[in-house]
Design a protein around this motif. Structure first.
Motif, PDB file in Angstrom:
ATOM      1  N   TYR A 192       0.826  -1.206   0.000  1.00 38.38           N
ATOM      2  CA  TYR A 192       0.000   0.000   0.000  1.00 38.38           C
ATOM      3  C   TYR A 192       0.865   1.264   0.000  1.00 38.38           C
ATOM      4  O   TYR A 192       0.437   2.323  -0.429  1.00 38.38           O
ATOM      5  N   LEU A 193       2.093   1.140   0.510  1.00 37.73           N
ATOM      6  CA  LEU A 193       2.981   2.297   0.648  1.00 37.73           C
ATOM      7  C   LEU A 193       3.952   2.419  -0.525  1.00 37.73           C
ATOM      8  O   LEU A 193       4.729   3.366  -0.594  1.00 37.73           O
ATOM      9  N   ARG A 194       3.907   1.461  -1.460  1.00 32.83           N
ATOM     10  CA  ARG A 194       4.858   1.413  -2.571  1.00 32.83           C
ATOM     11  C   ARG A 194       4.909   2.715  -3.371  1.00 32.83           C
ATOM     12  O   ARG A 194       6.008   3.170  -3.724  1.00 32.83           O
ATOM     13  N   PRO A 195       3.772   3.341  -3.694  1.00 31.57           N
ATOM     14  CA  PRO A 195       3.845   4.599  -4.454  1.00 31.57           C
ATOM     15  C   PRO A 195       4.653   5.685  -3.750  1.00 31.57           C
ATOM     16  O   PRO A 195       5.289   6.513  -4.405  1.00 31.57           O
ATOM     17  N   LEU A 196       4.626   5.692  -2.422  1.00 27.19           N
ATOM     18  CA  LEU A 196       5.404   6.682  -1.683  1.00 27.19           C
ATOM     19  C   LEU A 196       6.894   6.393  -1.795  1.00 27.19           C
ATOM     20  O   LEU A 196       7.707   7.300  -1.974  1.00 27.19           O
ATOM     21  N   TYR A 197       7.256   5.114  -1.713  1.00 26.40           N
ATOM     22  CA  TYR A 197       8.655   4.739  -1.912  1.00 26.40           C
ATOM     23  C   TYR A 197       9.114   5.104  -3.322  1.00 26.40           C
ATOM     24  O   TYR A 197      10.241   5.571  -3.523  1.00 26.40           O
ATOM     25  N   ASP A 198       8.258   4.895  -4.309  1.00 22.57           N
ATOM     26  CA  ASP A 198       8.621   5.198  -5.696  1.00 22.57           C
ATOM     27  C   ASP A 198       8.964   6.676  -5.863  1.00 22.57           C
ATOM     28  O   ASP A 198       9.928   7.029  -6.560  1.00 22.57           O
ATOM     29  N   SER A 199       8.181   7.550  -5.233  1.00 19.93           N
ATOM     30  CA  SER A 199       8.457   8.987  -5.316  1.00 19.93           C
ATOM     31  C   SER A 199       9.806   9.320  -4.696  1.00 19.93           C
ATOM     32  O   SER A 199      10.595  10.101  -5.252  1.00 19.93           O
ATOM     33  N   LEU A 200      10.095   8.716  -3.552  1.00 15.90           N
ATOM     34  CA  LEU A 200      11.373   8.968  -2.882  1.00 15.90           C
ATOM     35  C   LEU A 200      12.540   8.467  -3.720  1.00 15.90           C
ATOM     36  O   LEU A 200      13.592   9.113  -3.803  1.00 15.90           O
ATOM     37  N   HIS A 201      12.378   7.313  -4.357  1.00 12.78           N
ATOM     38  CA  HIS A 201      13.455   6.768  -5.188  1.00 12.78           C
ATOM     39  C   HIS A 201      13.733   7.676  -6.377  1.00 12.78           C
ATOM     40  O   HIS A 201      14.890   7.847  -6.775  1.00 12.78           O
ATOM     41  N   THR A 202      12.685   8.266  -6.950  1.00 12.66           N
ATOM     42  CA  THR A 202      12.874   9.184  -8.075  1.00 12.66           C
ATOM     43  C   THR A 202      13.651  10.419  -7.641  1.00 12.66           C
ATOM     44  O   THR A 202      14.517  10.915  -8.369  1.00 12.66           O
ATOM     45  N   LEU A 203      13.363  10.903  -6.447  1.00 11.21           N
ATOM     46  CA  LEU A 203      13.982  12.131  -5.960  1.00 11.21           C
ATOM     47  C   LEU A 203      15.377  11.913  -5.385  1.00 11.21           C
ATOM     48  O   LEU A 203      16.286  12.712  -5.615  1.00 11.21           O
ATOM     49  N   LEU A 204      15.535  10.840  -4.626  1.00 10.53           N
ATOM     50  CA  LEU A 204      16.762  10.643  -3.857  1.00 10.53           C
ATOM     51  C   LEU A 204      17.603   9.455  -4.324  1.00 10.53           C
ATOM     52  O   LEU A 204      18.803   9.399  -4.024  1.00 10.53           O
ATOM     53  N   GLY A 205      16.961   8.520  -5.009  1.00  9.22           N
ATOM     54  CA  GLY A 205      17.640   7.280  -5.342  1.00  9.22           C
ATOM     55  C   GLY A 205      17.407   6.254  -4.243  1.00  9.22           C
ATOM     56  O   GLY A 205      17.251   6.623  -3.066  1.00  9.22           O
TER      57      GLY A 205
END
Length: 318
Positions: A192-205
């Motif tokens: 359920y939290l995967r989309p939030l992780y995806d945003s962080l990965h795009t921004l920070l790696g």
């Protein structure tokens, strides 16, 4: 004597090959879209853009190209939204407001893409988050509600304006029961939290995201974990808030502590609550719209920055 209006020709020198490629797009798709939107003809020869057509169409095409100059001149990819937003600005007399969009760079992604609001409503949304302690963003999928909030949150965390970033969302069972998913509680709610992780990965790696998560500077957790806490010196993002109940929404809004701000995002057309149950997001946006320190932003299908088909799908369902 009647007949077709006289045609003209306008030539614009381009700074370099990267600018030419960005303006043209893959397979000249941007030029083809501009032709469809303006009625003019556009072709790039070497480092020159040549616009042809009747005076009105030529002027319209040249104005659009000029409005999106800050994007293509830096070699950044153009999207259909960029072109449509420029056309809308021309039609509504908001060229000056739109011209600022290209210069409002919020951050650079891990892949080197400059991240900026792409439409005037997204620009107003970013401004609201910067000025208000509590911002609601309501709109369909793909309008950048969560991503723009994450961009601003990471900026504030990097500038040490807040001490931590907290991302949360309700783990509502949309056709799938948590109890039947494998793993412990954290593993059950992670999807359920995967989309939030995806945003962080795009921004920070992924690597830096993992480091900040381990240090506790970033926390990604289901909404139930917020109960009983006071969230001070934090930037809090509540995502998928259309799936909160009234009690859950009141609970999380009253967690806000000193020197903190909160952004609440959701799509009220995709509520997964039991039939007939009022969404906490709908209620809160209405109750708090005139409260000092609160901003309610509403995005539409015109602000969708995903595949162009997504915008058409949303319009069809609406």
């Amino acid at each position: 004597m009647s007949g077709a209006p006289p045609s003209g020709r306008f030539v614009l020198d381009l700074s370099d090959s990267n600018a030419a490629l960005a303006l043209a797009g893959a397979g000249n798709e941007n030029l083809h879209r501009l032709e469809a939107l303006t009625g003019a003809s556009l072709v790039i020869r070497g480092l020159q853009l040549i616009i042809g057509g009747p005076p009105a169409e030529l002027e319209r095409a040249a104005a659009v190209v000029e409005l999106i100059r800050p994007i293509w001149q830096q070699g950044q990819a153009l999207s259909p939204v960029d072109l449509q937003a420029a056309i809308l600005a021309l039609e509504t007399g908001r060229e000056n407001d739109h011209a600022e969009l290209g210069h409002q760079v919020l951050a650079r992604s891990q892949r080197g893409h400059l991240l900026r609001p792409r439409t005037l409503r997204q620009k107003a949304y970013v401004s609201a988050m910067e000025k208000h302690d509590l911002t609601f963003a309501l709109g369909p999928a793909g309008t950048g509600k969560t991503f723009l909030a994450a961009v601003l949150a990471v900026r504030m965390l990097s500038a040490r304006k807040v001490e931590r970033l907290i991302l949360t969302r309700p783990a509502v069972e949309a056709g799938e029961r948590l109890g039947f998913l494998p793993g412990d509680l954290q593993q059950k709610v992670d999807p359920y939290l995967r989309p939030l992780y995806d945003s962080l990965h795009t921004l920070l790696g992924p690597e830096k995201t993992s480091t900040l998560l381990e240090k506790g500077l970033i926390e990604v957790a289901p909404l139930a974990y917020m109960r009983g806490r006071t969230l001070e010196d934090s930037f809090v993002i509540l995502d998928e808030a259309q799936n909160t109940t009234s009690a859950q929404m009141k609970m999380v809004l009253t967690r806000l502590g000193l020197r903190s701000r909160m952004v609440v995002t959701g799509d009220v057309t995709q509520v997964d609550l039991p039939h007939g149950q009022l969404s906490g997001l709908v209620e809160a946006a209405e109750r708090l719209k005139n409260v000092e320190g609160v901003s309610v932003c509403r995005l539409t299908s015109a602000d969708v920055v995903r595949h162009p088909l997504v915008q058409r799908v949303i319009d069809a369902y609406e």
